[in-house]
Design a protein around this motif. Structure first.
Motif, PDB file in Angstrom:
ATOM      1  N   ILE A  53       0.806  -1.214   0.000  1.00  0.00           N
ATOM      2  CA  ILE A  53       0.000   0.000   0.000  1.00  0.00           C
ATOM      3  C   ILE A  53       0.845   1.272   0.000  1.00  0.00           C
ATOM      4  O   ILE A  53       0.332   2.371  -0.172  1.00  0.00           O
ATOM      5  N   GLY A  54       2.168   1.136   0.195  1.00  0.00           N
ATOM      6  CA  GLY A  54       3.049   2.292   0.083  1.00  0.00           C
ATOM      7  C   GLY A  54       3.591   2.828   1.392  1.00  0.00           C
ATOM      8  O   GLY A  54       4.034   3.972   1.449  1.00  0.00           O
ATOM      9  N   LYS A  55       3.623   2.008   2.436  1.00  0.00           N
ATOM     10  CA  LYS A  55       4.125   2.479   3.729  1.00  0.00           C
ATOM     11  C   LYS A  55       5.612   2.832   3.652  1.00  0.00           C
ATOM     12  O   LYS A  55       6.029   3.909   4.095  1.00  0.00           O
ATOM     13  N   SER A  56       6.399   1.928   3.094  1.00  0.00           N
ATOM     14  CA  SER A  56       7.843   2.167   3.011  1.00  0.00           C
ATOM     15  C   SER A  56       8.160   3.355   2.113  1.00  0.00           C
ATOM     16  O   SER A  56       9.053   4.161   2.408  1.00  0.00           O
ATOM     17  N   ILE A 105      10.718   3.447  11.812  1.00  0.00           N
ATOM     18  CA  ILE A 105      10.743   2.005  12.035  1.00  0.00           C
ATOM     19  C   ILE A 105       9.789   1.369  11.045  1.00  0.00           C
ATOM     20  O   ILE A 105       8.575   1.599  11.101  1.00  0.00           O
ATOM     21  N   ASP A 106      10.317   0.592  10.114  1.00  0.00           N
ATOM     22  CA  ASP A 106       9.511  -0.020   9.060  1.00  0.00           C
ATOM     23  C   ASP A 106       9.377  -1.527   9.300  1.00  0.00           C
ATOM     24  O   ASP A 106      10.158  -2.130  10.030  1.00  0.00           O
ATOM     25  N   THR A 107       8.371  -2.120   8.661  1.00  0.00           N
ATOM     26  CA  THR A 107       8.071  -3.542   8.802  1.00  0.00           C
ATOM     27  C   THR A 107       7.920  -3.899  10.287  1.00  0.00           C
ATOM     28  O   THR A 107       8.467  -4.873  10.788  1.00  0.00           O
ATOM     29  N   TYR A 108       7.150  -3.090  10.985  1.00  0.00           N
ATOM     30  CA  TYR A 108       7.025  -3.241  12.436  1.00  0.00           C
ATOM     31  C   TYR A 108       6.267  -4.513  12.822  1.00  0.00           C
ATOM     32  O   TYR A 108       6.355  -4.959  13.964  1.00  0.00           O
ATOM     33  N   ALA A 135       5.808   2.044  11.057  1.00  0.00           N
ATOM     34  CA  ALA A 135       4.962   1.545   9.973  1.00  0.00           C
ATOM     35  C   ALA A 135       4.893   0.029  10.000  1.00  0.00           C
ATOM     36  O   ALA A 135       5.918  -0.651  10.033  1.00  0.00           O
ATOM     37  N   GLY A 136       3.678  -0.504   9.979  1.00  0.00           N
ATOM     38  CA  GLY A 136       3.488  -1.943   9.952  1.00  0.00           C
ATOM     39  C   GLY A 136       2.159  -2.299   9.321  1.00  0.00           C
ATOM     40  O   GLY A 136       1.341  -1.425   9.024  1.00  0.00           O
ATOM     41  N   ARG A 137       1.919  -3.593   9.138  1.00  0.00           N
ATOM     42  CA  ARG A 137       0.705  -4.038   8.466  1.00  0.00           C
ATOM     43  C   ARG A 137      -0.516  -4.013   9.379  1.00  0.00           C
ATOM     44  O   ARG A 137      -1.625  -3.716   8.934  1.00  0.00           O
ATOM     45  N   GLY A 138      -0.322  -4.349  10.645  1.00  0.00           N
ATOM     46  CA  GLY A 138      -1.452  -4.449  11.563  1.00  0.00           C
ATOM     47  C   GLY A 138      -1.795  -3.120  12.219  1.00  0.00           C
ATOM     48  O   GLY A 138      -0.980  -2.192  12.274  1.00  0.00           O
TER      49      GLY A 138
END
Length: 240
Positions: A53-56, A105-108, A135-138
């Protein structure tokens, strides 16, 4: 003797090209840039949304803008760091000494076991002018908005790009407007799907996203990003 100009590094090339193709997220960037200002509305921003979705990409764009504004940027990638307090302490040791640290902090989703440690120990010890973006998926744990954290934390869910932004992203990748509108409708606002479709359209002028089986590599790339870290081993093979 003529002075030899320094050539562009590979990292600078990647950064320049990504910056030139960044489209949309005006609302999110408005809030994040306000957080870099003198009266920030938040000190901790919790970005979340599904894979692709473009978080990174959003975090990297914020990093570029922060560096222009003389912030020190510290990036932690959850895929590369053991989810232990000592590892995170070491990764962010220099941030504590910075007068204006931006901690990304990415892929949290790989590090959620550190939630309590972050709130209890690490983040309270950061400089008062620090900005932390996670930033994370949940969805974030409700405790981020309790016990006083609600005064400094903001929730930032990411959804698909608006149609106009999706078309703009495709055009930034070199897709003509007519084809961009068609592909944007298929991609449903997913930046990952849009980027992969743009790449496919660049070498197959007649590609129709409705005939996905003609280019299975697009599906493979989408699946790899979507299930990475969520499905392992036999479960991933079964889905395939």
């Amino acid at each position: 003797m003529a002075t030899k100009l320094r050539s562009e590094t590979l990292g600078e090339l990647i950064d320049r090209r990504e910056r030139g193709r960044f489209v949309g997220r005006a609302r999110e960037l408005s809030l994040l840039e306000a957080c870099l200002g003198n009266q920030p509305p938040a000190s901790v921003v919790l970005v979340h949304g599904p894979a692709g979705i473009g978080k990174s990409t959003l975090l990297r764009e914020l990093a570029r803008r922060a560096r222009v504004a003389a912030w020190d940027v510290f990036f932690v990638e959850g895929r590369e760091l053991p989810p232990t307090p000592d590892a995170l302490e070491a990764a962010l040791a220099e941030a504590r000494a910075s007068p204006r640290p931006l901690v990304l902090i990415d892929t949290y989703e790989r590090m959620t076991a550190l939630d309590g440690y972050l709130r209890r120990d690490l983040l309270p010890s950061m400089p008062g002018d620090a900005l932390v973006v996670i930033a994370g998926r949940g969805e974030p744990d409700p405790a981020w908005f309790d016990g006083g954290w609600q005064e400094v934390a903001r929730d930032m869910p990411l959804s698909g790009l608006a149609l106009a932004d999706a078309v703009g992203l495709l055009e930034a990748h070199g897709v003509d407007h007519a084809r961009a509108s068609e592909i944007a409708a298929w991609a449903a606002g997913s930046p990952l799907a849009l980027a992969l479709a743009a790449e496919t359209a660049s070498y197959d002028a007649g590609w129709d996203p409705a005939r996905m089986t003609e280019h299975p590599e697009v599906l493979r790339s989408l699946m790899r990003h979507i299930v990475d870290g969520e499905l392992m081993g036999e479960r991933r093979q079964a889905l395939a």
